[in-house]
Design a protein around this motif. Structure first.
Motif, short mmCIF file in Angstrom:
data_model
loop_
_atom_site.label_atom_id
_atom_site.label_comp_id
_atom_site.label_asym_id
_atom_site.label_seq_id
_atom_site.Cartn_x
_atom_site.Cartn_y
_atom_site.Cartn_z
N GLY A 42 -1.38 19.15 23.96
CA GLY A 42 -1.10 18.99 25.38
C GLY A 42 0.04 19.91 25.76
N VAL A 43 -0.20 20.85 26.65
CA VAL A 43 0.78 21.89 26.99
C VAL A 43 1.14 21.79 28.47
N ARG A 44 2.41 21.77 28.75
CA ARG A 44 2.88 21.72 30.14
C ARG A 44 2.83 23.11 30.76
N PHE A 84 -5.82 23.93 10.86
CA PHE A 84 -7.15 23.53 11.30
C PHE A 84 -7.45 24.08 12.69
N HIS A 85 -8.72 24.10 13.03
CA HIS A 85 -9.15 24.64 14.33
C HIS A 85 -8.52 23.82 15.45
N SER A 86 -7.95 24.51 16.42
CA SER A 86 -7.22 23.81 17.48
C SER A 86 -7.54 24.39 18.85
N ASP A 87 -7.16 23.62 19.87
CA ASP A 87 -7.33 24.04 21.25
C ASP A 87 -6.21 23.42 22.08
N LYS A 88 -6.17 23.72 23.36
CA LYS A 88 -5.11 23.22 24.24
C LYS A 88 -5.70 22.62 25.50
N VAL A 89 -4.99 21.66 26.06
CA VAL A 89 -5.26 21.20 27.43
C VAL A 89 -3.95 21.36 28.19
N CYS A 130 -6.48 10.23 16.58
CA CYS A 130 -5.31 9.60 17.18
C CYS A 130 -4.70 10.56 18.19
N ILE A 131 -4.11 9.99 19.21
CA ILE A 131 -3.41 10.77 20.24
C ILE A 131 -2.02 10.18 20.38
N SER A 132 -1.01 11.01 20.27
CA SER A 132 0.38 10.55 20.45
C SER A 132 0.85 10.91 21.85
N ILE A 133 1.58 9.98 22.46
CA ILE A 133 2.07 10.19 23.82
C ILE A 133 3.33 9.35 24.00
N ASP A 134 4.26 9.80 24.82
CA ASP A 134 5.49 9.07 25.07
C ASP A 134 5.26 7.99 26.13
N ALA A 135 6.11 6.96 26.09
CA ALA A 135 5.94 5.80 26.96
C ALA A 135 6.37 6.06 28.40
N ASP A 136 7.05 7.18 28.65
CA ASP A 136 7.54 7.43 30.01
C ASP A 136 6.47 7.94 30.96
N LEU A 137 5.27 8.23 30.44
CA LEU A 137 4.12 8.70 31.24
C LEU A 137 4.39 10.00 31.98
N GLN A 138 5.30 10.82 31.47
CA GLN A 138 5.48 12.15 32.05
C GLN A 138 4.34 13.07 31.63
N ASP A 139 3.67 12.74 30.53
CA ASP A 139 2.48 13.48 30.10
C ASP A 139 1.27 12.88 30.79
N ASP A 140 0.43 13.73 31.34
CA ASP A 140 -0.71 13.30 32.15
C ASP A 140 -1.75 12.59 31.28
N THR A 141 -1.94 11.30 31.51
CA THR A 141 -2.89 10.51 30.71
C THR A 141 -4.34 10.93 30.95
N LYS A 142 -4.61 11.61 32.05
CA LYS A 142 -5.98 12.05 32.33
C LYS A 142 -6.44 13.10 31.31
N CYS A 143 -5.49 13.73 30.64
CA CYS A 143 -5.84 14.74 29.63
C CYS A 143 -6.42 14.12 28.37
N ILE A 144 -6.27 12.81 28.21
CA ILE A 144 -6.80 12.16 27.02
C ILE A 144 -8.31 12.36 26.92
N GLU A 145 -9.01 12.24 28.04
CA GLU A 145 -10.45 12.46 28.03
C GLU A 145 -10.78 13.91 27.68
N MET A 149 -9.00 15.83 25.79
CA MET A 149 -8.73 15.98 24.36
C MET A 149 -9.90 15.46 23.53
N ILE A 150 -10.46 14.31 23.93
CA ILE A 150 -11.62 13.76 23.23
C ILE A 150 -12.80 14.72 23.32
N ASP A 151 -13.00 15.31 24.50
CA ASP A 151 -14.10 16.27 24.67
C ASP A 151 -13.93 17.47 23.74
N LYS A 152 -12.69 17.96 23.62
CA LYS A 152 -12.44 19.11 22.76
C LYS A 152 -12.58 18.74 21.28
N TYR A 153 -12.26 17.49 20.95
CA TYR A 153 -12.49 17.03 19.58
C TYR A 153 -13.98 17.01 19.27
#
Length: 316
Positions: free
Chosen positions: A129-131, A196-201, A99-114, A116-120
């Motif tokens: 997701g880090v600004r 758990f093992h983690s990473d950042k985008v 699952c990926i959580s994101i706010d509805a205002d789209l201030q978080d870059d939706t392109k990072c979803i892909e 995140m999936i790659d890192k999973y």
């Protein structure tokens, strides 16, 4: 590395997002369709909108979108419970691999979803997701955010700086998060505790697509207090240290007064007495306030009340 193609749920808490909803649902649907076509996620992947007791027609739009697309689902809470509780409500309803959580205002870059999936797929259970650029924020917002993260770190709260609630969780990471039963939620402080093992985008924070910010200064301060008092006892230790310091200064003052008394240089007056009374009274009231905040949280936790009630679902 993971071989199986995961199913994905994108969890989106919403509160009075009628103006931004149409942009949000279109952007996220396009992301899902693109990832499915690339065979990075399964076809049963979907978006789950959580209406946090909105006063506008956000829920009506969610129901209409769900009726028009199999990629959209929604749940409506019985009343407004706040962003963190709405997010937990959505996460509790997830039944997919990630699952990926994101706010509805789209201030978080939706392109990072892909990304995140790659890192999973690479083996990470948590992807933050880090600004790395807040240039679109106002001067006030940017500097208060820096003060917020600095203060939280100084208080001993372990969290990822410049990370809000834009993240990926695997099924086992989500199950572990839901094991936390406390009423006072500060999710971004709980996630690092999972271990758990983690990473950042990293991404650049965009301007809000529409509508008004749901996190003014008042709510930011409330969130900071929630995080500190939910995850650390540092304020109580500061009170203890302040008590020792006050006692030490009082001991020095007593020695000074006795020396002045016996040497015949005592100065009569109320200034020092009044200052001492006001100083000690302020310390006591501040200490009682901090202790009261912790006691209040203990009181709420002992009741073990449900965090939320679901009023309606789009598939009912």
């Amino acid at each position: 590395m993971r071989d199986a193609i995961p199913s994905l749920t994108i969890v989106v808490p919403c509160y009075n997002e009628a103006e931004a909803f149409i942009y949000c649902v279109d952007a996220l649907k396009n992301i899902l369709i693109d990832l499915i076509s690339k065979q990075k996620i399964q076809e049963n992947s979907h978006i789950l909108f959580v209406d946090d007791g909105s006063k506008d027609n956000t829920w009506l739009q969610i129901k209409q979108a769900a009726g028009q697309s199999s990629y959209v689902q929604g749940i409506k809470l019985s009343r407004n419970r706040g962003h963190q509780t709405a997010l937990i409500a959505g996460l509790s309803a997830v039944d997919t691999d990630v699952c990926i959580s994101i706010d509805a205002d789209l201030q978080d870059d939706t392109k990072c979803i892909e990304q995140m999936i790659d890192k999973y797929i690479q083996g990470n259970d948590i992807v933050y997701g880090v600004r790395n650029d807040r240039s679109t924020d106002s001067f006030f917002k940017r500097n208060t955010a820096n003060i917020f993260y600095g203060s939280m770190s100084a208080m001993g709260v372990n969290q990822v700086e410049n990370h809000a609630d834009y993240r990926l969780l695997s099924k086992r990471a989500l199950a572990a998060l839901l094991e936390f039963k406390e009423q006072n939620l500060y999710i971004r402080g709980l996630i690092p505790l999972l271990g758990f093992h983690s990473d950042k985008v990293f991404y650049t924070r965009e301007e809000r697509i529409a509508g008004e910010s749901k996190y003014p200064l008042k709510k930011m301060l409330a969130l900071a207090i929630e995080g500190v008092t939910s995850l650390t006892v540092t304020p109580l230790r500061l009170i203890c240290g302040m008590g020792f310091l006050t006692c030490f200064l009082s001991f020095l003052a007593i020695i000074y007064i006795l020396i002045a008394k016996f040497s015949g240089h005592a100065v009569e007056g109320w200034t020092s007495v009044i200052i001492s009374i006001f100083f000690l009274s302020g310390v006591q009231l501040l200490s009682l306030g901090v202790i009261g905040e912790y006691i209040g949280k203990i009181y709420m936790e002992t009741k073990q009340r449900p965090k939320f009630f679901i009023d309606e679902k789009t598939n009912d």
